[in-house]
Write a protein that holds these residues in place. Structure first.
Motif, short mmCIF file in Angstrom:
data_model
loop_
_atom_site.label_atom_id
_atom_site.label_comp_id
_atom_site.label_asym_id
_atom_site.label_seq_id
_atom_site.Cartn_x
_atom_site.Cartn_y
_atom_site.Cartn_z
N LEU A 116 0.86 -1.30 -0.01
CA LEU A 116 0.02 -0.06 0.04
C LEU A 116 0.94 1.13 -0.11
O LEU A 116 2.20 1.11 0.26
N LYS A 117 0.32 2.36 -0.10
CA LYS A 117 1.02 3.55 0.04
C LYS A 117 0.79 3.96 1.75
O LYS A 117 -0.16 3.62 2.18
N TRP A 118 1.86 4.95 2.07
CA TRP A 118 1.64 5.24 3.49
C TRP A 118 2.11 6.92 3.50
O TRP A 118 3.15 7.14 2.82
N ARG A 119 1.83 7.40 4.80
CA ARG A 119 2.60 8.65 5.05
C ARG A 119 2.38 9.06 6.51
O ARG A 119 1.05 8.77 6.98
N GLU A 120 3.24 9.34 7.37
CA GLU A 120 3.12 9.64 8.63
C GLU A 120 3.37 11.20 8.81
O GLU A 120 4.26 12.07 8.77
N ALA A 121 2.07 11.92 8.81
CA ALA A 121 2.07 13.38 9.04
C ALA A 121 0.83 13.67 10.21
O ALA A 121 0.25 14.86 10.26
N ALA A 122 0.27 12.73 10.83
CA ALA A 122 -0.58 13.03 12.05
C ALA A 122 -1.73 13.82 11.42
O ALA A 122 -2.38 14.70 12.25
N VAL A 144 -16.61 7.84 11.99
CA VAL A 144 -15.76 8.02 13.27
C VAL A 144 -14.23 8.81 12.66
O VAL A 144 -13.88 8.57 11.64
N GLU A 145 -14.29 10.12 13.45
CA GLU A 145 -13.37 10.74 13.19
C GLU A 145 -12.04 10.76 14.01
O GLU A 145 -12.14 10.67 15.38
N LEU A 146 -10.73 10.33 13.42
CA LEU A 146 -9.55 10.32 14.16
C LEU A 146 -8.97 11.60 13.72
O LEU A 146 -8.30 11.76 12.68
N SER A 147 -8.23 12.37 14.79
CA SER A 147 -7.72 13.49 14.84
C SER A 147 -6.39 13.31 14.39
O SER A 147 -5.61 14.44 13.65
N GLU A 148 -5.59 12.21 14.38
CA GLU A 148 -4.29 12.04 14.19
C GLU A 148 -4.16 10.54 13.94
O GLU A 148 -4.44 9.57 14.44
N ALA A 149 -3.65 10.37 12.63
CA ALA A 149 -3.86 9.19 11.91
C ALA A 149 -2.49 8.84 11.06
O ALA A 149 -2.00 9.92 10.41
N GLU A 150 -1.82 7.69 10.70
CA GLU A 150 -1.03 7.50 9.72
C GLU A 150 -1.71 7.31 8.33
O GLU A 150 -2.77 6.57 8.46
N MET A 151 -1.56 7.96 7.24
CA MET A 151 -2.29 7.73 6.17
C MET A 151 -1.77 6.42 5.53
O MET A 151 -0.60 6.09 5.18
N TYR A 152 -2.93 5.40 5.15
CA TYR A 152 -2.66 4.40 4.22
C TYR A 152 -3.56 4.63 2.83
O TYR A 152 -4.57 4.93 3.10
N GLY A 153 -2.86 4.57 1.92
CA GLY A 153 -3.52 5.11 0.66
C GLY A 153 -3.50 3.83 -0.33
O GLY A 153 -2.65 2.90 -0.32
#
Length: 246
Positions: A116-122, A144-153
């Motif tokens: 997958l794709k990923w990005r750590e940007a909170a 559900v809203e998560l205010s800080e997450a690592e992106m998986y794309g």
């Protein structure tokens, strides 16, 4: 009572201060305690225990196994992977969390790279419930809203889910299939994307409810046991034809 074994590498929490500040006793302890509060019998297992804590006895007593791994997938013994694989085919449920998508057991069961794709940007994540009638979505809001997450794309290199329960949108614009249901043999498998180690996602009440719902869904049922191999007829037939090479 459904018995859940909560497996975790338990490396980041012991090696990185920022992770230890979020999960001082390990991600596995938080998840196990949450599931116990929801009425499940829980135990934990970690990578550095003998047999990774997943002996034949432990797995025989496990109805649902949850799996969190990240940095040491290749350290997991092939013999243990084989053992878990057999138990899933026999009916044990498996819940794969976040970066466990790269685990040996998940890739083996799905038969793809699971890349997958990923990005750590909170960044903000909205986890949309796209199958509200599914048992894993019971009691949840529309999203559900998560205010800080690592992106998986996308693209997420997995087979099409039998049911897609959650679809994520990220602040940076990506989408991701974040709640994927599969069956392999008699076992039910659920992949749940949220859960990066530096964010307190497993402390959130709604995420805890999702995990409890997933365990209840993945637990083995009481359906008929399949039989394989040479079989006697159910109805009377002529069995004198012996043309066979077996």
């Amino acid at each position: 009572m459904t018995t859940v074994t909560v497996w975790n590498e338990y490396r980041h929490e012991r090696e990185t201060d920022v992770v230890a500040s979020v999960y001082p006793d390990g991600i596995h302890t938080v998840i196990a305690d949450e599931l116990a509060d929801h009425g499940f019998e829980t135990r934990t297992a970690t990578l550095d225990e003998p047999e990774h804590g997943l002996s034949e006895t432990v797995l025989e007593e496990t109805d649902v196994l949850t799996w969190w791994g990240h940095d040491a997938h290749e350290e997991v013994s092939d013999a243990v992977v084989e053992r878990v694989h057999e138990r899933v085919l026999e009916g044990m449920g498996l819940i794969v969390l976040h970066s466990g998508h790269y685990s040996k057991i998940f890739r083996r069961l799905l038969g793809t790279s699971c890349s997958l794709k990923w990005r750590e940007a909170a960044e903000t994540e909205r986890l949309w419930v796209v199958e509200p009638s599914h048992p894993i979505a019971e009691g949840l809001p529309e999203y559900v809203e998560l205010s800080e997450a690592e992106m998986y794309g996308e693209r997420f290199d997995v087979p099409p889910p039998e049911t897609l329960v959650f679809l994520s949108w990220f602040e940076g614009g990506e989408l991701f299939r974040s709640g994927c249901c599969y069956t392999r043999g008699r076992g039910r498998i659920f992949y749940f994307r949220p859960g990066h180690e530096t964010y307190p996602i497993y402390h959130q009440e709604t995420v805890q409810q999702i995990l409890a719902n997933a365990v209840a869904w993945a637990a083995p049922g009481d359906g008929p046991v399949s039989t394989f191999g040479n079989s006697d007829p159910i109805e009377p037939i002529d069995t004198t034809d012996d043309r066979t090479v077996h």
